[in-house]
Write an enzyme that holds these catalytic residues in place. Structure first.
Site: not given
Ligand code: GLU
Length: 328
Positions: A254-258
């Site tokens: 997801a986005k939070r994994h960059g």
């Protein structure tokens, strides 16, 4: 495995940009078809009106081309089995629903979401359809249907009892009991929009798709779709469900994994061959750190090489995709 040509497809929903997991599914679907000299179809699944983002279709097509994938039929190139946008195929879904209604398996359902929740004994066993449908409207007589007729019904498919077994190209033999796990499922919503389960079956059959390769978040939908193929007198394709790409914390990427989208990688100057090299490595088709074009993976490709478990994308591999931007 037979080497008969096999028609395949990729069917993105234009509700968000393509991320690396989608790109990996597209690559494997493309390889499955092209390695058997089959044609490849691109279909836009844009029925979910409010979630469809204008302009995304063109970007999805552009990013798929950027990484070296191509298709013989699709919304931009046309083809004999079009149109290739679901929003332009409504009459086909309506006709299929009409057949299911006439033959008996589709029945009207007047329940609201809250009523289903309240009537269900296992509200927490909910799947993608919500809790198992308890069958409230299954045996409504004509009078009740007329009384309920003040509001438009959804249409549900009457699921036969018992387990269903199918072979998956990656997961092997799968057995699902749709009646006890999902219950009678929705094939058209009360606002008339056909459900994904119905639209995908109508389209894959009409487009002559012989092998469906897609993300394994849809593995649980497959038994429902096989029931629809049977009820409509259609032949089901073969299926292969590609495992998720996860971050190094084990959660779905997801986005939070960059993790940048394909479009962001493109804009930031990544080399598409390095992106494909990474996806090929995650799929057991190449060594880590290489650069590759999809067509270079055709020789020796076999779905059996793809691991059945989710694959983790290490942060440093992701970082290695992006060139160092001076002063950036
Ligand atoms: N449109 C679906 C998605 O983007 C895929 C459906 C399918 O491949 O059957 O997740």
């Amino acid at each position: 495995m037979s080497s008969e040509p096999s028609r395949g497809r990729f069917a993105p929903s234009p509700t968000g940009p393509l991320h690396l997991g989608n790109a990996r599914t597209a690559l494997l679907a493309w390889l499955a078809a092209r390695s058997r000299r089959g044609s490849f179809v691109l279909r836009l699944e844009d029925l979910d009106g409010p979630r469809v983002r204008p302009g995304l279709e063109a970007r999805i097509l552009e990013e798929l081309r950027w990484v070296g994938l191509d298709w013989d039929e699709g919304p931009d190139v046309g083809g004999p089995r079009g149109p290739y946008r679901q929003s332009e195929r409504r009459e086909r879904y309506d006709a299929a629903l009409g057949r299911l209604r006439a033959a008996g398996p589709a029945y009207p359902c007047f329940c609201s979401r809250a009523e289903i929740q309240a009537a269900s004994r296992a509200p927490h066993g909910a799947g993608d359809e919500g809790p198992r449908y308890p069958g409230t409207c299954r045996r409504l007589g004509p009078n009740a249907i007329e009384a309920g007729g003040r509001r438009a019904p959804a249409w549900r498919f009457r699921v036969p009892e018992g387990p269903l077994t199918f072979q998956d190209g990656i997961h092997g033999q799968c057995t699902v009991d749709v009646a006890s796990e999902v219950g009678d499922f929705v094939v058209a919503r009360a606002d008339g929009v056909p459900a994904y389960q119905l639209a995908v079956v109508v389209d894959d059959a009409a487009m002559g798709i012989e092998e469906v390769v897609r993300g394994d978040d849809l593995l649980s939908s497959t038994a429902r779709q096989i029931l629809l193929y049977r009820a409509l007198g259609l032949t089901a394709p073969r299926f292969a469900h590609v495992p998720l790409v996860i971050g190094d914390d084990g959660a779905r990427l997801a986005k939070r994994h960059g993790a940048p989208s394909l479009g962001q990688l493109h804009q930031r100057g990544a080399d598409p061959r390095a992106v494909m090299g990474l996806l090929a490595a995650l799929s057991g088709l190449a060594k880590e750190g290489g650069q590759v074009r999809p067509r270079e993976l055709l020789e020796g490709f076999s779905m059996s090489r793809v691991p059945a478990r989710p694959v983790a994308l290490k942060r440093e591999l992701l970082r290695a995709l992006l060139p160092v931007i001076p002063g950036g």
